[in-house]
Design a protein around this motif. Structure first.
Motif, PDB file in Angstrom:
ATOM      1  N   HIS A 151     -18.731  34.723  14.273  1.00  0.00           N
ATOM      2  CA  HIS A 151     -17.960  34.796  12.265  1.00  0.00           C
ATOM      3  C   HIS A 151     -16.362  35.075  12.202  1.00  0.00           C
ATOM      4  CE1 HIS A 151     -21.693  37.684  12.415  1.00  0.00           C
ATOM      5  NE2 HIS A 151     -21.288  38.432  13.419  1.00  0.00           N
ATOM      6  N   ARG A 152     -16.530  34.201  11.025  1.00  0.00           N
ATOM      7  CA  ARG A 152     -15.569  33.798  10.961  1.00  0.00           C
ATOM      8  C   ARG A 152     -14.248  32.685  11.008  1.00  0.00           C
ATOM      9  NH1 ARG A 152     -11.480  39.155   9.352  1.00  0.00           N
ATOM     10  NH2 ARG A 152     -10.803  37.730   8.006  1.00  0.00           N
ATOM     11  N   VAL A 153     -15.141  31.640  11.284  1.00  0.00           N
ATOM     12  CA  VAL A 153     -14.814  30.589  11.485  1.00  0.00           C
ATOM     13  C   VAL A 153     -14.124  30.286  10.763  1.00  0.00           C
ATOM     14  CG1 VAL A 153     -15.162  27.678  12.544  1.00  0.00           C
ATOM     15  CG2 VAL A 153     -16.670  30.122  13.028  1.00  0.00           C
ATOM     16  N   PRO A 154     -12.787  29.443  10.632  1.00  0.00           N
ATOM     17  CA  PRO A 154     -11.564  29.338  10.039  1.00  0.00           C
ATOM     18  C   PRO A 154     -12.269  27.329   9.398  1.00  0.00           C
ATOM     19  CG  PRO A 154     -10.731  30.002  11.166  1.00  0.00           C
ATOM     20  CD  PRO A 154     -11.622  29.694  11.873  1.00  0.00           C
ATOM     21  N   TYR A 155     -12.773  27.128   7.848  1.00  0.00           N
ATOM     22  CA  TYR A 155     -13.257  25.878   7.009  1.00  0.00           C
ATOM     23  C   TYR A 155     -11.861  24.918   7.745  1.00  0.00           C
ATOM     24  CZ  TYR A 155     -16.335  28.403   4.851  1.00  0.00           C
ATOM     25  OH  TYR A 155     -17.243  29.277   4.093  1.00  0.00           O
ATOM     26  N   GLY A 156     -12.114  24.189   8.614  1.00  0.00           N
ATOM     27  CA  GLY A 156     -11.886  23.134   9.302  1.00  0.00           C
ATOM     28  C   GLY A 156     -12.482  22.069  10.026  1.00  0.00           C
ATOM     29  N   VAL A 157     -11.958  20.999  10.861  1.00  0.00           N
ATOM     30  CA  VAL A 157     -12.791  19.958  11.851  1.00  0.00           C
ATOM     31  C   VAL A 157     -12.764  21.217  13.336  1.00  0.00           C
ATOM     32  CG1 VAL A 157     -12.465  18.141  13.585  1.00  0.00           C
ATOM     33  CG2 VAL A 157     -12.229  17.912  11.078  1.00  0.00           C
ATOM     34  N   HIS A 158     -13.924  21.650  13.863  1.00  0.00           N
ATOM     35  CA  HIS A 158     -13.836  21.986  14.903  1.00  0.00           C
ATOM     36  C   HIS A 158     -15.184  21.607  15.923  1.00  0.00           C
ATOM     37  CE1 HIS A 158     -12.591  26.119  12.811  1.00  0.00           C
ATOM     38  NE2 HIS A 158     -12.528  25.646  12.798  1.00  0.00           N
ATOM     39  N   ARG A 159     -13.990  22.290  17.434  1.00  0.00           N
ATOM     40  CA  ARG A 159     -15.342  21.004  18.433  1.00  0.00           C
ATOM     41  C   ARG A 159     -15.711  22.034  19.387  1.00  0.00           C
ATOM     42  NH1 ARG A 159     -12.618  16.551  22.005  1.00  0.00           N
ATOM     43  NH2 ARG A 159     -12.027  14.759  20.155  1.00  0.00           N
ATOM     44  N   LEU A 160     -17.251  21.617  19.713  1.00  0.00           N
ATOM     45  CA  LEU A 160     -18.673  22.722  19.304  1.00  0.00           C
ATOM     46  C   LEU A 160     -17.910  22.139  21.435  1.00  0.00           C
ATOM     47  CD1 LEU A 160     -20.136  24.180  17.155  1.00  0.00           C
ATOM     48  CD2 LEU A 160     -18.928  25.949  18.686  1.00  0.00           C
ATOM     49  N   LYS A 161     -18.395  22.948  22.327  1.00  0.00           N
ATOM     50  CA  LYS A 161     -18.795  22.784  23.843  1.00  0.00           C
ATOM     51  C   LYS A 161     -19.426  23.492  24.530  1.00  0.00           C
ATOM     52  CE  LYS A 161     -15.968  23.015  27.146  1.00  0.00           C
ATOM     53  NZ  LYS A 161     -14.098  22.275  28.094  1.00  0.00           N
ATOM     54  N   PHE A 162     -20.387  22.658  25.086  1.00  0.00           N
ATOM     55  CA  PHE A 162     -21.686  23.948  25.796  1.00  0.00           C
ATOM     56  C   PHE A 162     -21.940  23.363  27.662  1.00  0.00           C
ATOM     57  CE2 PHE A 162     -22.240  22.182  21.495  1.00  0.00           C
ATOM     58  CZ  PHE A 162     -22.894  23.383  20.821  1.00  0.00           C
ATOM     59  N   ARG A 163     -22.384  24.172  28.103  1.00  0.00           N
ATOM     60  CA  ARG A 163     -22.968  24.150  29.094  1.00  0.00           C
ATOM     61  C   ARG A 163     -23.971  24.190  29.682  1.00  0.00           C
ATOM     62  NH1 ARG A 163     -17.031  24.337  31.169  1.00  0.00           N
ATOM     63  NH2 ARG A 163     -16.206  23.021  31.729  1.00  0.00           N
ATOM     64  N   ALA A 164     -24.850  23.568  30.175  1.00  0.00           N
ATOM     65  CA  ALA A 164     -25.985  24.618  30.107  1.00  0.00           C
ATOM     66  C   ALA A 164     -26.494  25.122  32.052  1.00  0.00           C
ATOM     67  CB  ALA A 164     -27.664  23.164  30.331  1.00  0.00           C
ATOM     68  N   ILE A 165     -26.740  26.344  31.813  1.00  0.00           N
ATOM     69  CA  ILE A 165     -26.857  26.434  33.150  1.00  0.00           C
ATOM     70  C   ILE A 165     -28.229  26.643  34.230  1.00  0.00           C
ATOM     71  CG2 ILE A 165     -26.690  29.134  34.557  1.00  0.00           C
ATOM     72  CD1 ILE A 165     -25.933  29.990  31.485  1.00  0.00           C
ATOM     73  N   PRO A 166     -27.847  25.909  34.832  1.00  0.00           N
ATOM     74  CA  PRO A 166     -28.984  24.832  35.796  1.00  0.00           C
ATOM     75  C   PRO A 166     -30.542  26.375  36.193  1.00  0.00           C
ATOM     76  CG  PRO A 166     -26.577  25.045  36.910  1.00  0.00           C
ATOM     77  CD  PRO A 166     -27.003  25.616  36.628  1.00  0.00           C
ATOM     78  N   GLU A 167     -31.752  25.503  36.064  1.00  0.00           N
ATOM     79  CA  GLU A 167     -33.143  26.943  36.578  1.00  0.00           C
ATOM     80  C   GLU A 167     -32.893  26.655  37.825  1.00  0.00           C
ATOM     81  OE1 GLU A 167     -35.831  25.736  33.568  1.00  0.00           O
ATOM     82  OE2 GLU A 167     -34.724  26.512  31.958  1.00  0.00           O
ATOM     83  N   PHE A 168     -33.676  27.472  38.453  1.00  0.00           N
ATOM     84  CA  PHE A 168     -34.384  27.398  39.340  1.00  0.00           C
ATOM     85  C   PHE A 168     -34.273  26.321  40.570  1.00  0.00           C
ATOM     86  CE2 PHE A 168     -33.835  32.133  38.532  1.00  0.00           C
ATOM     87  CZ  PHE A 168     -32.343  32.431  39.107  1.00  0.00           C
ATOM     88  N   ASP A 169     -35.448  25.726  39.976  1.00  0.00           N
ATOM     89  CA  ASP A 169     -35.721  24.184  40.109  1.00  0.00           C
ATOM     90  C   ASP A 169     -34.535  23.207  39.968  1.00  0.00           C
ATOM     91  OD1 ASP A 169     -37.724  23.187  37.525  1.00  0.00           O
ATOM     92  OD2 ASP A 169     -35.613  23.394  37.278  1.00  0.00           O
TER      93      ASP A 169
END
Length: 410
Positions: free
Chosen positions: A335-353
């Motif tokens: 919520h309430r992310v200020p307006y402007g340029v932002h970076r989103l970084k994602f890390r996927a969690i490995p599955e059991f396989d």
């Protein structure tokens, strides 16, 4: 090799629950004891010479005689210049001398005179009233009627007016109405001795005698001229001023282009609650979903959560998928992310396989009420790929693969 889809939806506050302002940061109280400070602004231009001027002075004198014993007043005269001929005082004899000694001649700096009158009483406690008289249209003022309307409503003052002959009825009526006052117009100067005491009686009946026993509310905003609701009732465009309210809690809503500003404010007996709403207080809401699920998400380096345990039911790029994500309460929300340029970084969690673990970043411009970003990382000829409704999102670098990716080749 497993394909990973990331879906990011940045939405304005209009889609969901409005953001509530941090309570006491956005309002303050101004005492309104049962004492009134009044400024009589009297037109002394050349066109007022003769019988009209004598009738005007007679009306102002009757006004002074009718004031409550605890009230104080000042006298401002205006023509080519604006002069305070009598400062704020409770001395009735001094007020009478100032009014009786007025002389006519010059032009009509009406708006500057009202502005000077407002500034004279702006910081006083209690009821603050400007009563102006003019027989013509403004000439030569720096202030405008619209500016005065906003100042008066924002500061919680009352502005009453009397027009004699050819006056700007529309502008002056709007100014008075916005502050809770009235604007009376007559073509006969002989009406003036009766109009002045009538205005005073009207003020005492509606407001003056109630100030210490009721509450009041003023709402202004930046930017202004925004729709204001108080307890779900539309009260006009900001700034707005409400008087003679029952003490209690009031819900104030101000509608900006980027969302609805909402605050629960107390209204107290004998005080005016002054509310300031700012569009900059609002931000976007990020709704973040992913396939596979359970991905760690960082916004500008700060950890904000993990994506939902289940994806929404409509595939990305299909009609209705944005609304499906918004309506799915399981999805990660920021919520309430200020307006402007932002970076989103994602890390996927490995599955059991030992499926692939991925890390990547997306840069987005949060500015529109709604932004939809769609990213394909692996598994398609075009990956990595990003698409968004505003045309601002882009991948930063490429996806970083885990060493476990090599196992997917077997």
């Amino acid at each position: 090799m497993r394909r990973i889809l990331w879906v990011i939806s940045a939405i304005g506050l209009l889609w969901g629950e409005p953001v509530r302002a941090e309570q006491e940061s956005y309002y303050r109280f101004k005492p309104e004891p049962a004492v009134s400070a009044i400024v009589l602004a009297i037109d002394c231009s050349g066109s007022m010479r003769g019988r009209a001027f004598e009738d005007a002075k007679a009306g102002a004198l009757r006004f002074v005689e009718g004031m409550h014993a605890s009230d104080v007043a000042a006298v401002v005269a205006f023509s080519d210049e604006v002069k305070e001929v009598q400062g704020m005082t409770g001395d009735r004899a001094a007020l009478r001398r100032a009014i009786s000694g007025l002389r006519a001649g010059g032009r009509t700096k009406l708006y500057d005179a009202i502005a000077r009158s407002i500034l004279r009483i702006m910081n006083r406690d209690g009821g603050r009233i400007v009563v102006f008289l003019t027989d013509g249209r403004d000439t030569g003022s720096r202030y405008t009627a619209e500016e005065l309307r906003k100042i008066g409503a924002s500061e919680g003052l009352f502005v009453y007016g009397i027009g004699l002959g050819d006056v700007d009825r529309e502008a002056l009526s709007a100014l008075s109405a916005a502050t809770g006052g009235t604007f009376e117009v007559t073509s006969q100067s002989s009406d003036l001795p009766g109009l002045y005491p009538r205005i005073l009686a009207e003020y005492y009946r509606k407001y003056g005698d109630l100030l210490s026993r009721s509450g009041a509310l003023s709402v202004r905003s930046l930017p202004d001229d925004r729709k204001v609701l108080v307890n779900a009732r539309e009260e006009g465009l900001s700034p707005v001023k409400l008087d003679a309210l029952t003490a209690g809690t009031y819900r104030v809503q101000v509608f900006f282009g980027n969302g609805t500003w909402t605050c629960e404010v107390p209204v107290k007996q004998g005080q005016r609650t002054m509310v300031d709403a700012r569009a900059s207080d609002l931000g976007a809401e990020l709704v973040i979903a992913s396939l596979p699920t359970d991905a760690s998400v960082f916004l500008d380096g700060a950890y904000v959560g993990v994506t939902a345990i289940a994806p929404f039911r409509v595939k990305a790029e299909k009609k209705g998928w944005v609304r499906a994500a918004l309506e799915d309460g399981r999805q990660l929300r920021v919520h309430r992310v200020p307006y402007g340029v932002h970076r989103l970084k994602f890390r996927a969690i490995p599955e059991f396989d030992f499926g692939s673990e991925q890390e990547f970043e997306v840069e987005i411009q949060v500015g529109d009420p709604r932004i939809v970003v769609y990213v394909e990382i692996l598994g398609t000829p075009r990956s990595p790929y990003v698409l968004d409704s505003a045309g601002t999102a882009r991948l930063i670098g490429g996806a970083k693969r885990s060493p476990f990716d090599e196992l997917d080749d077997f």
